[in-house]
Design a protein around this motif. Structure first.
Motif, PDB file in Angstrom:
ATOM      1  N   ILE A 199       0.841  -1.193   0.000  1.00 56.00           N
ATOM      2  CA  ILE A 199       0.000   0.000   0.000  1.00 56.00           C
ATOM      3  C   ILE A 199       0.877   1.245   0.000  1.00 56.00           C
ATOM      4  CG2 ILE A 199      -1.981  -1.105   1.100  1.00 56.00           C
ATOM      5  CD1 ILE A 199      -1.146   0.381   3.728  1.00 56.00           C
ATOM      6  N   GLY A 200       0.406   2.259  -0.668  1.00 55.49           N
ATOM      7  CA  GLY A 200       1.096   3.536  -0.789  1.00 55.49           C
ATOM      8  C   GLY A 200       0.380   4.332  -1.865  1.00 55.49           C
TER       9      GLY A 200
ATOM     10  N   ILE B 107      -5.175   7.212   3.444  1.00 51.18           N
ATOM     11  CA  ILE B 107      -5.094   6.136   4.429  1.00 51.18           C
ATOM     12  C   ILE B 107      -6.481   5.755   4.934  1.00 51.18           C
ATOM     13  CG2 ILE B 107      -4.793   7.566   6.488  1.00 51.18           C
ATOM     14  CD1 ILE B 107      -2.957   4.248   5.640  1.00 51.18           C
TER      15      ILE B 107
ATOM     16  N   PHE C  95      -7.923   2.419   3.876  1.00 50.84           N
ATOM     17  CA  PHE C  95      -7.329   1.155   4.336  1.00 50.84           C
ATOM     18  C   PHE C  95      -8.368   0.147   4.837  1.00 50.84           C
ATOM     19  CE2 PHE C  95      -5.097  -1.329   7.725  1.00 50.84           C
ATOM     20  CZ  PHE C  95      -4.273  -2.065   6.886  1.00 50.84           C
TER      21      PHE C  95
ATOM     22  N   ASN D  27       3.194  -4.767   2.689  1.00 51.74           N
ATOM     23  CA  ASN D  27       4.248  -3.775   2.850  1.00 51.74           C
ATOM     24  C   ASN D  27       3.613  -2.393   2.769  1.00 51.74           C
ATOM     25  OD1 ASN D  27       6.280  -6.001   1.083  1.00 51.74           O
ATOM     26  ND2 ASN D  27       6.819  -5.263   3.109  1.00 51.74           N
ATOM     27  N   VAL D  28       4.255  -1.430   3.391  1.00 50.05           N
ATOM     28  CA  VAL D  28       3.741  -0.061   3.442  1.00 50.05           C
ATOM     29  C   VAL D  28       4.833   0.877   2.956  1.00 50.05           C
ATOM     30  CG1 VAL D  28       2.714   1.730   4.892  1.00 50.05           C
ATOM     31  CG2 VAL D  28       2.365  -0.685   5.467  1.00 50.05           C
TER      32      VAL D  28
ATOM     33  N   TYR E 102       2.502   6.441   3.793  1.00 47.28           N
ATOM     34  CA  TYR E 102       1.688   5.883   4.879  1.00 47.28           C
ATOM     35  C   TYR E 102       2.456   5.176   5.987  1.00 47.28           C
ATOM     36  CZ  TYR E 102      -1.967   6.787   1.429  1.00 47.28           C
ATOM     37  OH  TYR E 102      -2.795   7.381   0.512  1.00 47.28           O
ATOM     38  N   LYS E 103       3.782   5.240   5.996  1.00 44.23           N
ATOM     39  CA  LYS E 103       4.552   4.491   6.993  1.00 44.23           C
ATOM     40  C   LYS E 103       4.238   4.941   8.424  1.00 44.23           C
ATOM     41  CE  LYS E 103       8.519   3.139   4.151  1.00 44.23           C
ATOM     42  NZ  LYS E 103       9.988   3.048   4.080  1.00 44.23           N
TER      43      LYS E 103
ATOM     44  N   ILE F 131      -0.245   4.829   9.058  1.00 44.82           N
ATOM     45  CA  ILE F 131      -0.883   3.516   9.229  1.00 44.82           C
ATOM     46  C   ILE F 131      -1.006   3.117  10.696  1.00 44.82           C
ATOM     47  CG2 ILE F 131       1.266   2.163   9.110  1.00 44.82           C
ATOM     48  CD1 ILE F 131      -2.095   1.158   7.532  1.00 44.82           C
TER      49      ILE F 131
ATOM     50  N   ASN G 104       6.656  -0.482   7.872  1.00 47.82           N
ATOM     51  CA  ASN G 104       6.667  -0.790   6.437  1.00 47.82           C
ATOM     52  C   ASN G 104       6.270  -2.238   6.162  1.00 47.82           C
ATOM     53  OD1 ASN G 104       9.058  -2.056   7.295  1.00 47.82           O
ATOM     54  ND2 ASN G 104       9.986  -1.813   5.282  1.00 47.82           N
TER      55      ASN G 104
END
Length: 244
Positions: free
Chosen positions: A7-8, A42, A45, A59-60, A64-65, A68, A86
């Protein structure tokens, strides 16, 4: 079928999907797919989780690290300290956040460290910088953060002089300066102050040798890009997702 993904937003630069597709094929891993999930905000999500009930791991990436965190049930010790995630593991109905950038950076940096690399400059102050700072603290390497604007505990590029550069022989770029397609950009350091005592590490992996690394190599410095870190953090994610 187990579904993994990233996601990103945007995800045009993503390394992960190709890496895992190749890994699954090379290692004969069946009933697993890895997809890109570009979510514009975000807030999307929870909807993604509903739409993908077979998710086993994510993985992020940017941006958004950090955003999230409120959506997770728990954090690994490193992720809790860094406040950046991440990698997410889905297990027994719970979502646990990890930071595998820490693992990738540490493993890829260690072979290059020399006894005189006792002080570091960390260029940039974002989520990636936090992972780098965590590793440097683990290794007992003092560091100074560098950014365009001064803040508490942060110095400016303009303040870096010959003495400062000589004292800090490890320089880690965590900023996006020099990343494709802006390959003609580099952090505004006094590169003439670099020497063969310096080690320049760039988290960027595209291009293979950023202008930052080129300028360091021209002064005799050791240089390292972020490609190996990327592979190591991806493999660490896979290990976390499949840890029984």
């Amino acid at each position: 079928m187990k579904v993994y993904g990233l996601i990103g937003y945007p995800l045009s630069h993503s390394f992960s999907k190709g890496f895992f597709a190749e890994k699954f094929q090379r290692e004969g891993i069946q009933q697993c797919v890895y997809e890109n999930f570009p979510i514009p905000t975000i807030a999307d999500f929870p909807g993604l989780l509903q739409a993908q009930p077979q998710l086993s791991g994510l993985n992020v990436t940017i941006p958004y690290k950090e955003a999230i965190l409120p959506f997770l049930d728990e954090l690994s010790p490193a992720a809790a300290k860094i406040k950046a995630v991440n990698c997410i593991r889905f297990h027994d109905g719970r979502k646990t956040g990890y930071n595998t950038d820490v693992i990738g950076f540490k493993k890829s940096l260690l072979p290059f460290l020399q006894p005189h690399h006792t002080r570091a400059l960390v260029l940039g102050t974002g989520g990636a910088a936090k992972a780098v700072m965590y590793v440097l603290e683990e290794l007992g390497i003092a560091y100074t953060l560098v950014s365009r604007t001064a803040a508490d505990g942060v110095v400016t590029y303009a303040s870096l002089d010959a003495a400062m550069m000589a004292a800090h022989t490890l320089i880690v770029n965590t900023s996006p300066l020099g990343m494709y397609p802006d390959v003609d950009k580099a952090p505004p350091l006094p590169y003439e102050c670099l020497s063969s005592q310096h080690l320049l590490y760039d988290l960027i992996y595209n291009p293979e040798k950023t202008l930052f690394l080129q300028k360091g190599a021209a002064r005799g410095a050791a240089v390292k890009n972020g490609h190996e870190m990327l592979i190591l953090q991806a493999e660490a994610s896979w290990d976390i997702w499949n840890d029984q």
